[in-house]
Design a protein around this motif. Structure first.
Motif, PDB file in Angstrom:
ATOM      1  N   VAL A  31      -9.462   1.399  -2.581  1.00  0.00           N
ATOM      2  CA  VAL A  31      -9.473   0.269  -3.513  1.00  0.00           C
ATOM      3  C   VAL A  31      -8.110   0.030  -4.156  1.00  0.00           C
ATOM      4  O   VAL A  31      -7.652  -1.116  -4.229  1.00  0.00           O
ATOM      5  CB  VAL A  31     -10.581   0.463  -4.573  1.00  0.00           C
ATOM      6  N   PRO A  32      -7.383   1.059  -4.651  1.00  0.00           N
ATOM      7  CA  PRO A  32      -6.073   0.776  -5.249  1.00  0.00           C
ATOM      8  C   PRO A  32      -5.095   0.133  -4.269  1.00  0.00           C
ATOM      9  O   PRO A  32      -4.349  -0.786  -4.644  1.00  0.00           O
ATOM     10  CB  PRO A  32      -5.587   2.158  -5.703  1.00  0.00           C
ATOM     11  N   ALA A  33      -5.079   0.593  -3.016  1.00  0.00           N
ATOM     12  CA  ALA A  33      -4.183  -0.004  -2.029  1.00  0.00           C
ATOM     13  C   ALA A  33      -4.587  -1.437  -1.722  1.00  0.00           C
ATOM     14  O   ALA A  33      -3.738  -2.336  -1.627  1.00  0.00           O
ATOM     15  CB  ALA A  33      -4.183   0.831  -0.748  1.00  0.00           C
ATOM     16  N   VAL A  34      -5.891  -1.679  -1.569  1.00  0.00           N
ATOM     17  CA  VAL A  34      -6.357  -3.031  -1.278  1.00  0.00           C
ATOM     18  C   VAL A  34      -6.027  -3.970  -2.435  1.00  0.00           C
ATOM     19  O   VAL A  34      -5.632  -5.122  -2.232  1.00  0.00           O
ATOM     20  CB  VAL A  34      -7.860  -3.036  -0.976  1.00  0.00           C
ATOM     21  N   ALA A  35      -6.172  -3.480  -3.656  1.00  0.00           N
ATOM     22  CA  ALA A  35      -5.838  -4.300  -4.821  1.00  0.00           C
ATOM     23  C   ALA A  35      -4.391  -4.773  -4.758  1.00  0.00           C
ATOM     24  O   ALA A  35      -4.096  -5.961  -4.965  1.00  0.00           O
ATOM     25  CB  ALA A  35      -6.084  -3.510  -6.103  1.00  0.00           C
ATOM     26  N   ALA A  36      -3.475  -3.853  -4.480  1.00  0.00           N
ATOM     27  CA  ALA A  36      -2.059  -4.218  -4.403  1.00  0.00           C
ATOM     28  C   ALA A  36      -1.802  -5.158  -3.232  1.00  0.00           C
ATOM     29  O   ALA A  36      -1.003  -6.100  -3.338  1.00  0.00           O
ATOM     30  CB  ALA A  36      -1.203  -2.959  -4.282  1.00  0.00           C
ATOM     31  N   VAL A  79       0.493   3.779  -5.132  1.00  0.00           N
ATOM     32  CA  VAL A  79       1.086   3.146  -6.308  1.00  0.00           C
ATOM     33  C   VAL A  79       0.339   1.834  -6.568  1.00  0.00           C
ATOM     34  O   VAL A  79       0.300   0.954  -5.711  1.00  0.00           O
ATOM     35  CB  VAL A  79       2.585   2.854  -6.092  1.00  0.00           C
ATOM     36  N   ARG A  80      -0.261   1.713  -7.730  1.00  0.00           N
ATOM     37  CA  ARG A  80      -0.926   0.443  -8.076  1.00  0.00           C
ATOM     38  C   ARG A  80       0.079  -0.556  -8.611  1.00  0.00           C
ATOM     39  O   ARG A  80      -0.003  -1.754  -8.314  1.00  0.00           O
ATOM     40  CB  ARG A  80      -2.032   0.715  -9.119  1.00  0.00           C
ATOM     41  N   ASP A 133       0.827  -1.220   0.000  1.00  0.00           N
ATOM     42  CA  ASP A 133       0.000   0.000   0.000  1.00  0.00           C
ATOM     43  C   ASP A 133       0.855   1.261   0.000  1.00  0.00           C
ATOM     44  O   ASP A 133       0.621   2.182   0.781  1.00  0.00           O
ATOM     45  CB  ASP A 133      -0.946  -0.007   1.199  1.00  0.00           C
ATOM     46  N   GLN A 134       1.799   1.349  -0.911  1.00  0.00           N
ATOM     47  CA  GLN A 134       2.753   2.452  -0.918  1.00  0.00           C
ATOM     48  C   GLN A 134       2.107   3.772  -1.326  1.00  0.00           C
ATOM     49  O   GLN A 134       1.489   3.891  -2.381  1.00  0.00           O
ATOM     50  CB  GLN A 134       3.913   2.154  -1.854  1.00  0.00           C
ATOM     51  N   ARG A 135       2.274   4.780  -0.478  1.00  0.00           N
ATOM     52  CA  ARG A 135       1.740   6.106  -0.743  1.00  0.00           C
ATOM     53  C   ARG A 135       2.798   6.988  -1.407  1.00  0.00           C
ATOM     54  O   ARG A 135       3.981   6.900  -1.091  1.00  0.00           O
ATOM     55  CB  ARG A 135       1.274   6.798   0.545  1.00  0.00           C
ATOM     56  N   ILE A 136       2.321   7.847  -2.306  1.00  0.00           N
ATOM     57  CA  ILE A 136       3.167   8.855  -2.935  1.00  0.00           C
ATOM     58  C   ILE A 136       2.384  10.164  -2.975  1.00  0.00           C
ATOM     59  O   ILE A 136       1.183  10.195  -2.699  1.00  0.00           O
ATOM     60  CB  ILE A 136       3.576   8.461  -4.373  1.00  0.00           C
ATOM     61  N   LEU A 188       4.866   3.775 -14.032  1.00  0.00           N
ATOM     62  CA  LEU A 188       4.192   3.678 -12.745  1.00  0.00           C
ATOM     63  C   LEU A 188       2.692   3.918 -12.945  1.00  0.00           C
ATOM     64  O   LEU A 188       2.302   4.877 -13.603  1.00  0.00           O
ATOM     65  CB  LEU A 188       4.784   4.698 -11.777  1.00  0.00           C
ATOM     66  N   ASP A 189       1.861   3.018 -12.406  1.00  0.00           N
ATOM     67  CA  ASP A 189       0.409   3.134 -12.524  1.00  0.00           C
ATOM     68  C   ASP A 189      -0.178   3.707 -11.243  1.00  0.00           C
ATOM     69  O   ASP A 189       0.186   3.282 -10.134  1.00  0.00           O
ATOM     70  CB  ASP A 189      -0.238   1.769 -12.765  1.00  0.00           C
ATOM     71  N   VAL A 190      -1.107   4.639 -11.397  1.00  0.00           N
ATOM     72  CA  VAL A 190      -1.873   5.186 -10.277  1.00  0.00           C
ATOM     73  C   VAL A 190      -3.345   5.124 -10.664  1.00  0.00           C
ATOM     74  O   VAL A 190      -3.725   5.592 -11.741  1.00  0.00           O
ATOM     75  CB  VAL A 190      -1.475   6.642  -9.960  1.00  0.00           C
ATOM     76  N   ASP A 191      -4.166   4.532  -9.794  1.00  0.00           N
ATOM     77  CA  ASP A 191      -5.607   4.491 -10.026  1.00  0.00           C
ATOM     78  C   ASP A 191      -6.264   5.662  -9.304  1.00  0.00           C
ATOM     79  O   ASP A 191      -6.121   5.815  -8.086  1.00  0.00           O
ATOM     80  CB  ASP A 191      -6.194   3.171  -9.521  1.00  0.00           C
ATOM     81  N   PHE A 192      -6.993   6.476 -10.039  1.00  0.00           N
ATOM     82  CA  PHE A 192      -7.662   7.662  -9.513  1.00  0.00           C
ATOM     83  C   PHE A 192      -9.154   7.396  -9.379  1.00  0.00           C
ATOM     84  O   PHE A 192      -9.761   6.782 -10.258  1.00  0.00           O
ATOM     85  CB  PHE A 192      -7.463   8.860 -10.442  1.00  0.00           C
ATOM     86  N   VAL A 193      -9.740   7.891  -8.281  1.00  0.00           N
ATOM     87  CA  VAL A 193     -11.194   7.902  -8.155  1.00  0.00           C
ATOM     88  C   VAL A 193     -11.718   9.152  -8.840  1.00  0.00           C
ATOM     89  O   VAL A 193     -11.229  10.262  -8.591  1.00  0.00           O
ATOM     90  CB  VAL A 193     -11.631   7.885  -6.677  1.00  0.00           C
ATOM     91  N   LEU A 194     -12.704   8.978  -9.705  1.00  0.00           N
ATOM     92  CA  LEU A 194     -13.302  10.090 -10.429  1.00  0.00           C
ATOM     93  C   LEU A 194     -14.590  10.477  -9.721  1.00  0.00           C
ATOM     94  O   LEU A 194     -15.573   9.739  -9.753  1.00  0.00           O
ATOM     95  CB  LEU A 194     -13.583   9.692 -11.881  1.00  0.00           C
ATOM     96  N   HIS A 195     -14.574  11.623  -9.062  1.00  0.00           N
ATOM     97  CA  HIS A 195     -15.715  12.045  -8.250  1.00  0.00           C
ATOM     98  C   HIS A 195     -16.739  12.865  -9.031  1.00  0.00           C
ATOM     99  O   HIS A 195     -17.750  13.272  -8.469  1.00  0.00           O
ATOM    100  CB  HIS A 195     -15.232  12.871  -7.052  1.00  0.00           C
TER     101      HIS A 195
END
Length: 297
Positions: free
Chosen positions: A161-166, A86-87, A43-46, A96-103
């Motif tokens: 969700v992106p962190a849980v996925a990883a 980081v996904r 669950d690496q944060r950037i 590097l892939d990052v998944d964004f939530v679109l609000h």
């Protein structure tokens, strides 16, 4: 044994090389140019740094102390900074892939969501991350279940969700537990490679208040997995107070159940209280992270 040096954090100037919609509420943006990024896994944060209108990546902070440099930039032109997960990272290509939530245009929208919704190949922004690979909290990773944990309880809203996925894709084959994820729309479900013993429960929010379905589901999970009389340690009368973030320190008292909770701060505090106070899970076996608060973006 050699001691791995703590990383320094630096700004990577990256370029969008791919945009892929994952569902109504998610977009995966692939960045190129992240050569030298220090992957930490799980669950690496950037930080992402978005240039203000009229500015470019040439106006991003640089040097050994990016944060001080960022603060020194006058506010009207200071790049917008937001935290993401980081996904995936491919060091051989520097992608590097990052998944964004679109609000969308709703009350929960923010500058990063708006940027991601309009992102196109060729767009350039900054990413702040470690300058060498490693593991653990110095690399922005909080996932650290003790070896004694035989059951996992993972819970979060769409921002987690992106962190849980990883996390779940990196679990050993014999991992067991439940992951509960509240998402805006049924079509936001994702397919992951997960251990057979880990159940994923997708909770489409619909018109329910944010966090309500998640709290109800985790309450049911704890009743299933952690019945009265099987607690792993004493609870606390008030485990949270007004905390937004708390993760176990290395060497904290372990238990047989490990909880990882992330998302809207109010709901996540409620879930931590449920695990620690109501079910006696040791505080050292629960990581909780308030990624955001209702009304704040």
């Amino acid at each position: 044994m050699a001691v791995l040096a703590r990383p320094a954090y630096r700004t990577f100037e990256v370029e969008v090389v791919g945009v892929r919609r994952l569902g109504p509420s998610f977009a995966r943006i692939t960045f190129g140019g992240a050569h030298g990024f220090g992957a930490g896994g799980d669950d690496q944060r950037i930080k992402i740094l978005l240039p203000r209108p009229g500015c470019t990546v040439a106006d991003l902070p640089s040097g050994d102390d990016w944060y001080r440099s960022w603060l020194a930039i006058p506010e009207p032109v200071r790049p917008v900074a937001r935290t993401y997960t980081v996904r995936a990272f491919r060091p051989e290509t520097g992608e590097l892939d990052v998944d964004f939530v679109l609000h969308g245009d709703g009350a929960h929208s923010g500058p990063a969501s708006a940027w991601a919704a309009a992102a196109r190949p060729g767009d350039r922004i900054g990413l702040v991350g470690p300058d060498r690979p490693g593991r653990g909290q110095p690399w922005g990773c909080e996932w650290a279940p003790p070896s004694t944990a035989s059951r996992l309880v993972i819970a979060g809203d769409e921002t987690a969700v992106p962190a849980v996925a990883a996390i779940v894709e990196g679990l050993p084959a014999d991992a067991r537990g439940v992951a509960c994820l509240e998402i805006p729309d049924p079509a936001d479900r994702q397919d992951w490679n997960t251990p057979r013993g880990l159940e994923i429960r997708w909770l489409a929010r619909g018109r329910a208040p944010h966090g309500e379905r998640l709290v109800h589901e985790v309450t049911d999970v704890m009743a299933e997995l952690h019945r009265p009389g099987t607690t792993t340690g004493p609870g606390d009368a008030d485990p949270d107070g007004d905390q937004l973030w708390d993760v176990p320190e290395p060497g904290a008292t372990p238990g047989r159940l490990y909880g990882w909770l992330a998302g809207e701060a109010g709901a996540i505090r409620t879930l931590r209280r449920l695990l620690v106070h109501d079910h006696g899970v040791p505080r050292g076996s629960v990581a909780f992270m308030g990624y955001w608060r209702l009304g704040h973006r």
